[in-house]
Write a protein that holds these residues in place. Structure first.
Motif, PDB file in Angstrom:
ATOM      1  N   ASN A  77       5.189  16.377  -6.806  1.00  0.00           N
ATOM      2  CA  ASN A  77       6.575  16.443  -6.343  1.00  0.00           C
ATOM      3  C   ASN A  77       6.974  15.257  -5.471  1.00  0.00           C
ATOM      4  O   ASN A  77       8.164  15.046  -5.233  1.00  0.00           O
ATOM      5  N   ASN A  78       6.001  14.512  -4.968  1.00  0.00           N
ATOM      6  CA  ASN A  78       6.287  13.383  -4.071  1.00  0.00           C
ATOM      7  C   ASN A  78       5.539  12.144  -4.532  1.00  0.00           C
ATOM      8  O   ASN A  78       4.937  11.426  -3.718  1.00  0.00           O
ATOM      9  N   LEU A  79       5.578  11.889  -5.853  1.00  0.00           N
ATOM     10  CA  LEU A  79       4.785  10.798  -6.417  1.00  0.00           C
ATOM     11  C   LEU A  79       5.186   9.445  -5.845  1.00  0.00           C
ATOM     12  O   LEU A  79       4.326   8.611  -5.530  1.00  0.00           O
ATOM     13  N   PHE A  80       6.497   9.187  -5.678  1.00  0.00           N
ATOM     14  CA  PHE A  80       6.960   7.897  -5.158  1.00  0.00           C
ATOM     15  C   PHE A  80       6.444   7.667  -3.739  1.00  0.00           C
ATOM     16  O   PHE A  80       5.937   6.583  -3.405  1.00  0.00           O
ATOM     17  N   LEU A  81       6.564   8.692  -2.898  1.00  0.00           N
ATOM     18  CA  LEU A  81       6.086   8.558  -1.515  1.00  0.00           C
ATOM     19  C   LEU A  81       4.576   8.367  -1.474  1.00  0.00           C
ATOM     20  O   LEU A  81       4.054   7.594  -0.662  1.00  0.00           O
ATOM     21  N   VAL A  82       3.867   9.070  -2.368  1.00  0.00           N
ATOM     22  CA  VAL A  82       2.408   8.934  -2.411  1.00  0.00           C
ATOM     23  C   VAL A  82       2.013   7.518  -2.812  1.00  0.00           C
ATOM     24  O   VAL A  82       1.079   6.940  -2.253  1.00  0.00           O
ATOM     25  N   LEU A  83       2.742   6.926  -3.788  1.00  0.00           N
ATOM     26  CA  LEU A  83       2.444   5.548  -4.215  1.00  0.00           C
ATOM     27  C   LEU A  83       2.680   4.565  -3.072  1.00  0.00           C
ATOM     28  O   LEU A  83       1.880   3.646  -2.848  1.00  0.00           O
ATOM     29  N   ILE A 100      -0.120   2.200  -1.348  1.00  0.00           N
ATOM     30  CA  ILE A 100       0.009   0.744  -1.197  1.00  0.00           C
ATOM     31  C   ILE A 100      -0.196   0.338   0.259  1.00  0.00           C
ATOM     32  O   ILE A 100      -0.873  -0.657   0.561  1.00  0.00           O
ATOM     33  N   ILE A 101       0.378   1.112   1.183  1.00  0.00           N
ATOM     34  CA  ILE A 101       0.213   0.805   2.615  1.00  0.00           C
ATOM     35  C   ILE A 101      -1.258   0.900   3.017  1.00  0.00           C
ATOM     36  O   ILE A 101      -1.776   0.044   3.738  1.00  0.00           O
ATOM     37  N   ILE A 102      -1.943   1.938   2.529  1.00  0.00           N
ATOM     38  CA  ILE A 102      -3.355   2.118   2.875  1.00  0.00           C
ATOM     39  C   ILE A 102      -4.196   0.968   2.316  1.00  0.00           C
ATOM     40  O   ILE A 102      -5.053   0.407   3.014  1.00  0.00           O
ATOM     41  N   ILE A 103      -3.924   0.566   1.048  1.00  0.00           N
ATOM     42  CA  ILE A 103      -4.682  -0.539   0.446  1.00  0.00           C
ATOM     43  C   ILE A 103      -4.420  -1.832   1.203  1.00  0.00           C
ATOM     44  O   ILE A 103      -5.341  -2.618   1.485  1.00  0.00           O
ATOM     45  N   GLY A 104      -3.142  -2.089   1.556  1.00  0.00           N
ATOM     46  CA  GLY A 104      -2.815  -3.293   2.326  1.00  0.00           C
ATOM     47  C   GLY A 104      -3.494  -3.306   3.677  1.00  0.00           C
ATOM     48  O   GLY A 104      -4.010  -4.340   4.122  1.00  0.00           O
ATOM     49  N   PHE A 105      -3.503  -2.133   4.329  1.00  0.00           N
ATOM     50  CA  PHE A 105      -4.159  -2.047   5.635  1.00  0.00           C
ATOM     51  C   PHE A 105      -5.657  -2.311   5.518  1.00  0.00           C
ATOM     52  O   PHE A 105      -6.239  -3.045   6.328  1.00  0.00           O
ATOM     53  N   LEU A 106      -6.296  -1.718   4.485  1.00  0.00           N
ATOM     54  CA  LEU A 106      -7.733  -1.941   4.286  1.00  0.00           C
ATOM     55  C   LEU A 106      -8.033  -3.407   3.976  1.00  0.00           C
ATOM     56  O   LEU A 106      -9.030  -3.963   4.451  1.00  0.00           O
ATOM     57  N   PHE A 107      -7.149  -4.069   3.182  1.00  0.00           N
ATOM     58  CA  PHE A 107      -7.339  -5.490   2.871  1.00  0.00           C
ATOM     59  C   PHE A 107      -7.226  -6.337   4.133  1.00  0.00           C
ATOM     60  O   PHE A 107      -8.022  -7.257   4.367  1.00  0.00           O
ATOM     61  N   TYR A 108      -6.220  -5.990   4.966  1.00  0.00           N
ATOM     62  CA  TYR A 108      -6.043  -6.706   6.231  1.00  0.00           C
ATOM     63  C   TYR A 108      -7.249  -6.534   7.141  1.00  0.00           C
ATOM     64  O   TYR A 108      -7.754  -7.494   7.732  1.00  0.00           O
ATOM     65  N   LYS A 109      -7.739  -5.277   7.232  1.00  0.00           N
ATOM     66  CA  LYS A 109      -8.903  -5.022   8.084  1.00  0.00           C
ATOM     67  C   LYS A 109     -10.143  -5.737   7.563  1.00  0.00           C
ATOM     68  O   LYS A 109     -10.947  -6.261   8.339  1.00  0.00           O
ATOM     69  N   GLN A 110     -10.279  -5.791   6.221  1.00  0.00           N
ATOM     70  CA  GLN A 110     -11.440  -6.474   5.648  1.00  0.00           C
ATOM     71  C   GLN A 110     -11.415  -7.957   5.994  1.00  0.00           C
ATOM     72  O   GLN A 110     -12.431  -8.544   6.378  1.00  0.00           O
ATOM     73  N   ASN A 111     -10.231  -8.593   5.865  1.00  0.00           N
ATOM     74  CA  ASN A 111     -10.116 -10.021   6.212  1.00  0.00           C
ATOM     75  C   ASN A 111     -10.373 -10.247   7.698  1.00  0.00           C
ATOM     76  O   ASN A 111     -11.030 -11.221   8.089  1.00  0.00           O
ATOM     77  N   LYS A 112      -9.864  -9.347   8.511  1.00  0.00           N
ATOM     78  CA  LYS A 112     -10.058  -9.491   9.949  1.00  0.00           C
ATOM     79  C   LYS A 112     -11.533  -9.348  10.327  1.00  0.00           C
ATOM     80  O   LYS A 112     -12.060 -10.098  11.149  1.00  0.00           O
ATOM     81  N   ILE A 113     -12.201  -8.395   9.665  1.00  0.00           N
ATOM     82  CA  ILE A 113     -13.630  -8.199   9.930  1.00  0.00           C
ATOM     83  C   ILE A 113     -14.436  -9.405   9.455  1.00  0.00           C
ATOM     84  O   ILE A 113     -15.355  -9.873  10.130  1.00  0.00           O
ATOM     85  N   SER A 114     -14.065  -9.938   8.273  1.00  0.00           N
ATOM     86  CA  SER A 114     -14.764 -11.118   7.751  1.00  0.00           C
ATOM     87  C   SER A 114     -14.589 -12.295   8.698  1.00  0.00           C
ATOM     88  O   SER A 114     -15.551 -13.034   8.995  1.00  0.00           O
ATOM     89  N   HIS A 115     -13.361 -12.504   9.195  1.00  0.00           N
ATOM     90  CA  HIS A 115     -13.106 -13.582  10.145  1.00  0.00           C
ATOM     91  C   HIS A 115     -13.920 -13.395  11.420  1.00  0.00           C
ATOM     92  O   HIS A 115     -14.484 -14.354  11.974  1.00  0.00           O
TER      93      HIS A 115
END
Length: 534
Positions: free
Chosen positions: A382-388, A392-407
């Motif tokens: 019932n909330n597919l758009f919000l879930v997507l 996306i926000i969670i994946i972006g946050f994890l990518f940001y954290k991964q780069n920050k940790i690598s740095h």
């Protein structure tokens, strides 16, 4: 006098009182069905024998009978049995034909009918009595013990009490009484312990509560309680002595009665006082606080509340509101283990908003993981758009954290390498210093001011630690002062220096004071700190 037994008694009494007052019913409200206005009655039953609770409902305004088929996810699939039954008022679900299938008997403005289940989704409608209309009370019981379930009904419109004798699905209508007034309440009891089924009837329009004693299929009326106008009367073994007692609820008094069955058709009446007048439309029993005593759960039509009367060891009752349904009216209360977790739940239907509410007993609650997974699935669907977007926000946050940790790890590795180089450099300095001192000690020749081991050591030190050489140039240190600075940096104390240089400790002390003055320091501690930080 020993005071300890008295103290123990006081503490025990206080604890018992506190436990009684602090008891909170372990129920949680849960909407299990939203229907249409006019939902007046329901039955919880496994209609298709799949080990999942189903619900059969009747709607007074829509003239419908529906079967709500339960699913493992906790939802319901609606199957309509009929839409052509005018103003259904009461029904029962039992096997009246002896074929192992659940049948439905319904009363309404059309009369009394049975819907015989031919297969799981098809029913055959069969008339029992056209004249028996508007039954607000009916019970299924084998009165004549012929292994066929008979039916007992009370008709509010015809003022009758009827026995419908069943023979393999064919019913014979037998009149027991036609002198009742707007009779509403009907229950079963063996009032005189003769193993025959007796009948209890009452009404808010009728003065007396009447017991019809069954004497070999002939029923004789006896008045149990006079001038009560009891809205609902219920047969319950309140004191668990093996004799079924009777609870009646006068509608013109602020009390209710418990008629304790003493045997041989003898009763003792207790009156339970209430704060105001009431109209109980349902009375049920259970041990809600698990103290071994039977409590009462009632629907009060006047206050729009489902209330509890908790019984203590002295057969006294305390009142507690369980559910306040405000602008609606509960017309049916059922007590059953709805969620199969070995404790009794309470289910209510509200006629004006068409809801069925579960008061879920949480004392022994079992988590339904299938239902949880299904609810998560429904939410995502019932909330597919919000879930997507959230994904996306969670994946972006994890990518940001991964780069920050690598740095961070890169910077950390650089810092570690730099510190390791400094440690190695300092270890080399300490090694060279120690080696030079050992060579000086072996030669025991401290008179060579410009060549030999000491000059070689000082020359290497300029390369390893240029800062010491810079200090010597900045403060114009003599060779003796420079040598003392190096030795102190190497960790030698005054005694070590005196022994190494074959001089007295006083000489070393004087040299340290001169070095301190040359470096423009105020104390010996300041000199030590200065050299330590080189």
């Amino acid at each position: 006098m020993n005071k300890y037994p008295l103290i123990f008694f006081i503490l025990y009494s206080f604890t018992s009182f506190a436990n009684e007052k602090d008891f909170t019913p372990p129920y949680k409200n849960k909407l299990i069905y939203q229907g249409e206005k006019g939902l007046i009655d329901f039955e919880i039953v496994d209609f298709n024998n799949d080990q999942i609770s189903d619900i059969v409902i009747i709607n007074y305004f829509l003239h419908t009978i529906d079967w709500l088929e339960g699913t493992p996810q906790g939802t319901y699939i609606t199957h309509n049995i009929t839409t052509l039954f005018e103003s259904p008022s009461k029904f029962l679900v039992e096997d009246f034909t002896g074929d192992g299938k659940k049948d439905i008997i319904v009363s309404g403005a059309n009369g009394l009918y049975v819907f015989i289940q031919e297969n799981i989704y098809n029913f055959k409608r069969k008339k029992i009595s056209e004249s028996t209309v508007d039954c607000w009370g009916m019970k299924a019981v084998d009165i004549d013990r012929d292994n066929d379930l008979d039916l007992v009904t009370i008709s509010q419109k015809n003022n009758t009490l009827m026995w419908h004798k069943n023979s393999d699905g064919d019913f014979q209508n037998i009149l027991i009484s036609d002198t009742l007034t707007k009779v509403y309440s009907l229950d079963l009891i063996d009032a005189n312990q003769d193993n025959n089924i007796d009948l209890i009837v009452s009404s808010k329009k009728m003065d007396n509560v009447i017991i019809y004693l069954n004497d070999e299929l002939s029923f004789t009326p006896h008045t149990l309680c006079s001038n009560t106008f009891s809205g609902t009367t219920k047969a319950i073994d309140m004191n668990q002595d093996g004799y079924t007692d009777i609870v009646c609820s006068p509608t013109r008094q602020s009390n209710f009665h418990i008629h304790y069955n003493l045997g041989d058709f003898s009763f003792r009446t207790d009156t339970i006082l209430l704060e105001k007048e009431h109209l109980f439309v349902d009375i049920n029993s259970l041990d809600i606080d698990e103290n071994g005593m039977i409590d009462l759960c009632v629907n009060d039509f006047t206050s729009n509340r489902t209330a509890l009367f908790l019984q203590n060891e002295n057969q006294k009752f305390t009142y507690d509101t369980l559910y306040d349904y405000q602008n609606s009216h509960v017309t049916k209360l059922s007590i059953v283990d709805f969620d199969s977790d070995e404790d009794l739940d309470i289910i209510l239907c509200n006629v004006f908003d068409g809801t069925i509410v579960l008061l879920e007993n949480r004392r022994h609650h079992v988590i339904n993981y299938i239902e949880i997974v299904y609810k998560v699935y429904k939410f995502i669907s019932n909330n597919l758009f919000l879930v997507l977007i959230l994904l996306i926000i969670i994946i972006g946050f994890l990518f940001y954290k991964q780069n920050k940790i690598s740095h961070f790890f890169i910077q950390n590795n650089k810092l570690i390498n730099s510190l390791q180089q400094k440690v190695n450099h300092q270890e080399l300095i300490n090694y060279r210093q120690g080696q030079a001192i050992q060579e000086i000690q072996k030669s025991n020749d401290f008179s060579l001011p410009t060549n030999g081991n000491l000059d070689h050591f000082l020359s290497e030190l300029k390369e390893l630690n240029p800062k010491i050489n810079d200090i010597a140039v900045e403060y114009k240190l003599s060779k003796t002062e420079y040598r003392l600075l190096v030795f102190i940096k190497s960790g030698l104390n005054n005694y070590d220096l005196a022994e190494l240089l074959s001089v007295s400790t006083n000489t070393i002390y004087v040299q340290r004071q001169r070095l301190k003055t040359k470096l423009k320091l105020e104390s010996t501690k300041a000199l030590n700190d200065f050299i330590k930080n080189l």
